[in-house]
Design an enzyme around this catalytic site. Structure first.
Site, PDB file in Angstrom:
ATOM      1  N   TYR A 123       0.816  -1.209   0.000  1.00 54.11           N
ATOM      2  CA  TYR A 123       0.000   0.000   0.000  1.00 54.11           C
ATOM      3  C   TYR A 123       0.855   1.268   0.000  1.00 54.11           C
ATOM      4  CZ  TYR A 123      -4.258  -2.679   0.957  1.00 54.11           C
ATOM      5  OH  TYR A 123      -5.320  -3.544   0.878  1.00 54.11           O
ATOM      6  N   LYS A 190       3.708 -14.027   5.586  1.00 61.91           N
ATOM      7  CA  LYS A 190       3.923 -15.077   4.586  1.00 61.91           C
ATOM      8  C   LYS A 190       5.439 -15.177   4.403  1.00 61.91           C
ATOM      9  CE  LYS A 190       2.173 -17.911   1.443  1.00 61.91           C
ATOM     10  NZ  LYS A 190       1.264 -19.036   1.680  1.00 61.91           N
ATOM     11  N   ASP A 223      -2.347 -17.608   5.159  1.00 62.74           N
ATOM     12  CA  ASP A 223      -3.401 -18.474   4.602  1.00 62.74           C
ATOM     13  C   ASP A 223      -3.963 -19.385   5.697  1.00 62.74           C
ATOM     14  OD1 ASP A 223      -0.785 -19.297   4.429  1.00 62.74           O
ATOM     15  OD2 ASP A 223      -0.995 -20.380   2.550  1.00 62.74           O
ATOM     16  N   ASP A 247      -5.674  -5.565   6.033  1.00 61.14           N
ATOM     17  CA  ASP A 247      -6.880  -5.093   5.350  1.00 61.14           C
ATOM     18  C   ASP A 247      -7.834  -6.264   5.107  1.00 61.14           C
ATOM     19  OD1 ASP A 247      -8.646  -3.509   4.032  1.00 61.14           O
ATOM     20  OD2 ASP A 247      -7.402  -3.135   2.275  1.00 61.14           O
TER      21      ASP A 247
END
Ligand code: NAD
Length: 360
Positions: A123, A190, A223, A247
């Site tokens: 972002y 991740k 995930d 988000d």
């Protein structure tokens, strides 16, 4: 008397802002609202969707509450919401998701707090458009430095994650946990795939955690986190995440408590704070007096707590809890299909809350 910047936003923003104002004022607290418009209409009039006057007003008042603002998809101006967070260095986005008795959802007793990093990651707004000279140069540079090929017809978004940015957001999450009697912080990442951005996030989070032996710390791959939250949300407490995952997981957590209409938020920095619901401007409902004002009203509750106005905050929160439990004066998103009473509009929810607050 407080002076607070109010950015009504667009789409459903103005109507939910109006509802919020009525409810806050019903507590008897004296607030002078400094109205500042931003977004597409302002862009067309003033050539900038986030004019300097908006930033200056918040800098002066230190505190603001805002409705959602539409961001053109794919093209057009950059998100006003993201720009505002960056301009005021509002690095921590705090989004509590707590179950209300009577809310329509498959889950009970959810009590999660999402702490999302607000200034970095994908972002950051560092993007290279397909086919432009800079993009072609960058592709060449990357190939020279790494030997890795990127297709010439690619667009590129850069994902910076720094030690500085991670340290302060993870510290914020632990301090929040301590102040609010929370037991555990889970860092979400991740790092198995993105070793130098998410990997750094994880490494720094682990280091910061050593300063807070009284709060449990763990990490989860994003995930897996999604599945865990859907299957056993009761195992989680405070989650700290880089911007993009924060988000996405915010909306997931909002879904657990009954939808975006119930999810408040705060963007907090060392000097300023801007409170806003998690949801967007839902343009299809604009001007219909239809949507749920609870998320912005609960954002106002967070704002009142931030100001130390605990009594007013408690009054509103209790009124919201009672109205939800009674299930009569709620909007369409909170009604079951078999409810004999029709949903009410945004304004009617505000009026029901005002009546409750005045009766306390
Ligand atoms: P959205 O949150 O506006 O709407 C998604 C769906 O959620 C809506 O169709 C509606 O069914 C429901 N919903 C949202 N708010 C609700 C409410 N208060 N009451 C009842 N139902 C509600 O998300 P979107 O459609 O992806 O985005 C619309 C616009 O909002 C986009 O331009 C997006 O960029 C912008 N946006 C702004 C912010 C912000 O201002 N901080 C945040 C998210 C999205």
């Amino acid at each position: 008397m407080y002076t607070i910047t109010l950015i009504p936003g667009d789409g459903i923003g103005p109507e939910i802002s109006e509802a919020m104002k009525k409810v806050v004022e019903a507590t008897g607290i004296k607030i002078q609202w400094e109205i500042q418009n931003a977004g597409e209409e302002v862009y067309l009039k003033e050539g900038n969707p986030l004019p300097e006057r908006v930033i200056e007003s918040i800098k002066k008042n230190k505190i603001a509450i805002k409705g959602p603002i539409t961001t053109p998809v794919g093209t057009g101006f950059r998100s006003v919401n993201v720009s505002l967070r960056q301009a005021l260095d509002l690095y921590a986005c705090v989004r509590p998701c707590k179950s209300f008795k009577g809310a329509k959802t498959k889950y009970e007793n959810i009590d999660l707090v999402i702490v999302r990093e607000n200034t970095e990651d994908l972002y950051a707004g560092i993007e290279f458009k397909k086919g432009e000279t800079e993009t072609i140069d960058l592709i060449k540079f990357i190939e020279e430095k790494t030997g890795k090929k990127i297709r010439q017809d690619s667009g590129i978004s850069i994902k910076p994650i720094s030690v500085f940015g991670t340290e302060r957001i993870v510290r914020f999450a632990f301090e929040y946990a301590r102040k609010n009697g929370r037991k555990k912080v889970t860092a979400v990442h991740k790092a198995n795939i993105m070793k130098h951005s998410d990997g750094l996030f994880l490494e720094v989070a682990r280091e910061v955690a050593t300063n807070y032996p009284d709060v449990e710390f763990e990490d989860k791959i994003v995930d897996n986190m999604c599945m865990q939250l859907v299957q056993k949300p009761e195992l989680y407490d405070v989650l700290v995440l880089p911007n993009l995952y924060g988000d996405i997981i915010s909306d997931l957590a909002a879904g657990l408590i009954g939808g975006l209409g119930l999810a408040p938020g705060a963007n907090i920095g060392d000097e300023y704070a801007v409170f806003e619901p998690t949801h967007g401007s839902a343009p299809k409902y604009k001007g219909l007096n239809k949507v749920n004002p609870f998320a912005i009203i609960l954002s106002a509750v967070m704002m009142l707590r931030y100001l130390g106005e605990t009594q007013s905050a408690d009054k509103i929160e209790n009124a919201v809890a009672e109205i939800i439990k009674e299930g009569r004066f709620v909007t369409y998103d909170m009604k079951s299909p078999d409810d004999p009473n029709p949903p009410v509009g945004t304004l009617e929810v505000a009026e029901a809350l005002v009546e409750k607050i005045k009766s306390y």
